[in-house]
Design a protein around this motif. Sequence first.
Motif, short mmCIF file in Angstrom:
data_model
loop_
_atom_site.label_atom_id
_atom_site.label_comp_id
_atom_site.label_asym_id
_atom_site.label_seq_id
_atom_site.Cartn_x
_atom_site.Cartn_y
_atom_site.Cartn_z
N ALA A 114 0.82 -1.21 0.00
CA ALA A 114 0.00 0.00 0.00
C ALA A 114 0.85 1.27 0.00
CB ALA A 114 -0.92 0.00 1.21
N THR A 115 0.32 2.30 -0.62
CA THR A 115 0.81 3.66 -0.45
C THR A 115 -0.20 4.39 0.41
OG1 THR A 115 1.96 3.71 -2.59
CG2 THR A 115 1.39 5.83 -1.59
N TYR A 116 0.27 4.89 1.56
CA TYR A 116 -0.61 5.51 2.54
C TYR A 116 -0.52 7.02 2.44
CZ TYR A 116 -1.14 0.98 4.85
OH TYR A 116 -1.44 -0.32 5.14
N LEU A 117 -1.68 7.68 2.44
CA LEU A 117 -1.75 9.13 2.46
C LEU A 117 -1.91 9.60 3.90
CD1 LEU A 117 -2.06 11.86 0.88
CD2 LEU A 117 -4.55 11.45 0.98
N VAL A 118 -0.96 10.40 4.40
CA VAL A 118 -1.05 10.93 5.77
C VAL A 118 -2.15 11.99 5.79
CG1 VAL A 118 0.15 12.17 7.61
CG2 VAL A 118 1.36 10.44 6.27
N ASP A 149 -5.30 3.33 -2.52
CA ASP A 149 -6.04 2.33 -3.28
C ASP A 149 -7.03 1.62 -2.35
OD1 ASP A 149 -6.98 0.22 -4.78
OD2 ASP A 149 -5.01 -0.33 -5.58
N PRO A 150 -8.33 1.68 -2.63
CA PRO A 150 -9.31 0.98 -1.77
C PRO A 150 -9.05 -0.51 -1.64
CG PRO A 150 -10.43 2.52 -3.23
CD PRO A 150 -8.99 2.46 -3.68
N ALA A 151 -8.34 -1.11 -2.58
CA ALA A 151 -8.03 -2.54 -2.49
C ALA A 151 -7.03 -2.84 -1.39
CB ALA A 151 -7.48 -3.04 -3.83
N HIS A 152 -6.41 -1.81 -0.83
CA HIS A 152 -5.44 -2.00 0.25
C HIS A 152 -5.99 -1.57 1.61
CE1 HIS A 152 -2.16 -1.55 -3.06
NE2 HIS A 152 -2.56 -2.80 -2.95
N ARG A 153 -7.28 -1.26 1.67
CA ARG A 153 -7.87 -0.76 2.91
C ARG A 153 -8.38 -1.90 3.78
NH1 ARG A 153 -11.03 4.44 0.26
NH2 ARG A 153 -9.10 5.51 -0.40
N LEU A 154 -7.51 -2.33 4.68
CA LEU A 154 -7.93 -3.27 5.72
C LEU A 154 -8.74 -2.49 6.76
CD1 LEU A 154 -4.48 -5.04 6.12
CD2 LEU A 154 -6.49 -5.95 4.94
N VAL A 155 -9.84 -3.04 7.20
CA VAL A 155 -10.72 -2.36 8.15
C VAL A 155 -10.86 -3.22 9.40
CG1 VAL A 155 -13.01 -1.38 8.55
CG2 VAL A 155 -11.96 -1.20 6.29
N LEU A 194 3.28 10.82 1.52
CA LEU A 194 2.92 9.50 1.00
C LEU A 194 3.86 8.48 1.63
CD1 LEU A 194 2.48 10.46 -2.77
CD2 LEU A 194 0.70 10.23 -1.03
N LEU A 195 3.31 7.55 2.41
CA LEU A 195 4.11 6.58 3.16
C LEU A 195 4.12 5.22 2.48
CD1 LEU A 195 3.13 7.13 6.93
CD2 LEU A 195 4.94 8.24 5.61
N ARG A 196 5.30 4.59 2.48
CA ARG A 196 5.45 3.18 2.11
C ARG A 196 6.23 2.50 3.22
NH1 ARG A 196 4.90 1.86 -3.34
NH2 ARG A 196 4.99 -0.26 -2.52
N PHE A 197 5.96 1.21 3.41
CA PHE A 197 6.64 0.44 4.45
C PHE A 197 7.50 -0.65 3.82
CE2 PHE A 197 3.13 2.30 6.81
CZ PHE A 197 3.77 2.74 7.96
N GLU A 198 8.70 -0.78 4.36
CA GLU A 198 9.67 -1.77 3.87
C GLU A 198 10.01 -2.73 5.01
OE1 GLU A 198 14.06 -0.79 3.06
OE2 GLU A 198 13.12 -0.72 1.07
N PRO A 199 9.71 -4.03 4.88
CA PRO A 199 9.93 -4.97 5.99
C PRO A 199 11.41 -5.14 6.31
CG PRO A 199 8.40 -5.88 4.36
CD PRO A 199 9.01 -4.66 3.74
N VAL A 200 11.71 -5.19 7.62
CA VAL A 200 13.05 -5.47 8.12
C VAL A 200 12.92 -6.39 9.33
CG1 VAL A 200 14.00 -3.25 7.34
CG2 VAL A 200 13.07 -3.46 9.66
N GLY A 201 14.03 -6.99 9.75
CA GLY A 201 14.04 -7.82 10.94
C GLY A 201 14.13 -6.98 12.22
#
Length: 695
Positions: free
Chosen positions: A524-528, A545-551, A617-624
């Motif tokens: 997802a790309t998140y809008l602050v 994107d509404p397809a990425h909206r977990l509720v 516009l936020l994106r998240f990148e997984p790390v350990g």
Amino acid sequence: MSHAWIEVLAPGVQTAVQDLGGRRGLWGVGVPPSGAYDGLSFALANRAVGNDPGAAGLEAVLVGPTLRFRAGEGGHVLAALAGACRGARLDGRPVRPGEPFAAPDGSVLEFGPCGPAGLRAYLAVRGGVAVPRVLGSRAAFLLGGFGGTGRALEAGDALPLGRDENCDAPAELAAILPELGGRWTLRVIPGPHGAPDYFTGDALAGLFAADWEVDHRSDRTGIRLAGPPVEFARPDGGEAGLHPCNIHDSAYPVGGIMVSGDTPVIVGPDGPSLGGFVVPAAVVQPDLWKLGQLRPGDLVRLEPVTPRAADAARTERRRLLADPRAAVAAVLFPPTASGLAPAPAPTVPPAVTEATWDRPAPLLTIGPAWSRPELSVRFSGDHHVLVEAGPARLDLTVRARIHLLRRELTARGLLGAQAGVPEHVEGVRSLLLGFDPTRIDPRRLAEQIGDAWLATPDPAGVELPVREVTMPICFDDPDAHEAMRRYQRGVRPDAPWCPDNVEFIRRVNGLDSRDEVFEIVRKATYLVIGLGDVYLGAPVAVPLDPAHRLVTTKYDPPRTWTPENAVGIGGAYLCVYGMEGPGGYQLVGRTVPVWRKPAPDSTSPAAEPWLLRTFDLLRFEPVGHEELMELRAGIADGSRELRMSPTTLDLGALRGPDTPLPPETVEFVRRRERSFAAERARWAELASAKVTAGV
């Protein structure tokens, strides 16, 4: 007096430096005002020693400190106490609250326990406590670790005192200190959220008819009230959350009574500025001092009043603090000789009888026209107004219009302390404005808002300069799971979102695996769309994107502990917790700090401590986990920066709820709605089973 100071021998339970006004103008980025909780007692203590009412002093809770005054050989410090400090002693001799006393060099003041009525005690010293200002105030924000001494006082602390050349003459004010007790009446302005949209009339009448008990979990963030469950006029909050108390994020005023689950919580001076709970009423400014003296077990009645009556009470309060000697004379020498009735105590506000449980009519309503939605302006307490646009749903085009309205108001010079509107907070479909009633009439403010709204451009023609920000995230972070375990052990063992929040998110969104939850967050790309949802620059964001909206729904009741920078989802929104503290979003992981501890104002140049901005516009990148810990340390100390790049955002390209969706997105939304309905039915079955079993 210079070179005088106070030595802390014993700190008490929690003693901190506070001033009267606290921080202003930073509510919109999640920095609470802080300041004295019982502002009336605090101001009167300052006036007793000749200070300006806002000079910095000490606030103690439950058990006060033991202090030694240092003024040099032959010198003394002039001081006064107020609030719940009936047992205080100076070198073993009783000290009467409200009466200034000279403390010789080396003398020792023992506060003792606060009470028996009331919870907080205050010390004012002539010249004030001269700790450095941080973000414009000396007040301590203990949860954030800045202001005052940066923490609660500790034994061995040395507090410098300011100069007293410009102070007024001291005055004995014991006769007009507010009375403390165990039963309280808090006057409130109903609204901004009311019937029939959120509550039934009977539910609101019950809210104001009940005797509420102060819960032991109350503190400077807010006062929790225990009593009958609050009933709602709708089954759920839709995309804002499963519980009907959930709304799309909107700002709270200090004194706002938000309903979290079935529990009313009155926002305190260290409370959150932005959140997703309805606000059926707000405490009027002249009664906010009472919040600081509420003890667990005290009884509270909420009394609805009109804005006009609140204005009269504010006028009386200003008169009291401007000339406290006259107020003392009116109490001690009432004009009975002329046959007139005795004057009422100046701290007792005028009686009000004309208000009902219903909220006041809107200050302004502008109907919809073409693509522009309806706008309303309502009181949110007696010194805030809440601007709301469009229907109560998630609509990014409306969010864009709220942002453009705020920009238009700023361009017209209508926001800021110089304009009499020191606070503004953007919400999802709302704008909260805190105004100074001595500077601007709320009706005039509403007219100015309406003029600006009609001049606000259509978002379709606007491109905003924004930033793309990439943040690391550790999914399934061990500290996030520790928060879930603590909640299940100590708060609600049967919570449907425990033991695993991610599994709960999977279930209510109709996904096949926990990994799908993580993959959607990653893609997802998140809008602050707001800052400060959970303090200190913390972003609340929604997927473009509404397809990425977990509720999901929020915790009910909230967690008592959340790790700093945990990442959670509540309703359709994602947030990053700005600091350790309570919370209600379902946790999916943890990221890096979004806030750096601010330096004293004397440090130059002063950088903004918040790292994100609205419409980033936020994106998240997984790390350990280990890599995250390294990144966290680097961001906190400034040796690393967030990955950012400039870009533009076409506001006309934002999707509204009526924008046609691809078939796969339509199916995703329908599956989520079916799963939500199934979860609601499951909860109803469990509740019915408990009733049958007599639990």
